[in-house]
Design a protein around this motif. Structure first.
Motif, short mmCIF file in Angstrom:
data_model
loop_
_atom_site.label_atom_id
_atom_site.label_comp_id
_atom_site.label_asym_id
_atom_site.label_seq_id
_atom_site.Cartn_x
_atom_site.Cartn_y
_atom_site.Cartn_z
N PHE A 39 20.78 42.42 10.56
CA PHE A 39 21.01 41.43 11.60
C PHE A 39 19.54 41.43 11.97
O PHE A 39 18.80 41.05 12.16
N THR A 40 19.85 42.95 13.04
CA THR A 40 18.89 42.70 14.44
C THR A 40 17.16 42.59 12.99
O THR A 40 16.08 41.95 13.23
N VAL A 41 17.07 43.37 12.40
CA VAL A 41 15.98 43.36 11.71
C VAL A 41 15.64 42.35 10.48
O VAL A 41 14.66 42.43 10.90
N ALA A 42 16.84 42.36 10.08
CA ALA A 42 16.45 41.38 8.72
C ALA A 42 16.09 39.81 9.72
O ALA A 42 14.92 39.49 9.53
N LEU A 45 12.08 40.53 11.14
CA LEU A 45 11.03 40.64 9.35
C LEU A 45 11.38 39.08 8.62
O LEU A 45 9.68 38.76 8.04
N LYS A 46 11.66 38.52 9.42
CA LYS A 46 11.68 37.16 8.21
C LYS A 46 11.13 35.67 9.76
O LYS A 46 10.49 35.63 8.95
N LEU A 47 11.69 36.24 10.85
CA LEU A 47 9.79 35.79 11.88
C LEU A 47 9.14 36.06 11.52
O LEU A 47 7.98 35.58 11.55
N GLY A 48 8.59 37.22 11.08
CA GLY A 48 7.35 37.76 11.36
C GLY A 48 7.04 37.43 9.78
O GLY A 48 5.06 37.07 9.74
N ALA A 49 7.74 37.42 9.14
CA ALA A 49 6.71 36.82 7.34
C ALA A 49 6.45 35.09 7.49
O ALA A 49 5.86 35.02 7.04
N ALA A 50 7.59 34.54 8.49
CA ALA A 50 7.32 33.59 8.78
C ALA A 50 5.88 32.74 9.50
O ALA A 50 5.27 32.55 9.16
#
Length: 95
Positions: A39-42, A45-50
């Protein structure tokens, strides 16, 4: 503004089941001892990609929400959906 608020509400309602489904898949298919890490890594990654997407969009549009820029964003979303669908097919059905 009323149309924008209605659209935000509609998209929010559509996003809810998607988010619940995402959490269910992560919890159901993550390694038993590492579900919290998944959950933490996902989320990271989502925040970084955004953030990268916002940076690229701001750079490419240069502060102007042009029709061509909005069409390019839509095409990128459709391409991402097509790649996701292609990757989700069972192995026997690829090709």
């Amino acid at each position: 503004w009323a149309g924008v608020l209605v659209a935000a509400a509609v998209f929010g309602v559509w996003d809810g089941p998607l988010l619940v489904g995402t959490y269910a898949v992560r919890a159901g298919h993550g390694p038993p001892g590492a579900v919290a890490s998944v959950f933490t890594v996902a989320a990271s990654l989502k925040l970084g990609a955004a953030s990268i997407g916002a940076l690229a969009g701001g750079y490419l549009l240069d502060g102007r929400a042009t029709a061509a820029g909005l069409v390019a964003i839509g095409v990128a979303h459709l391409a991402a959906a097509a790649v996701g669908l292609a990757l989700c097919r069972p192995p026997g059905r690829r090709g």
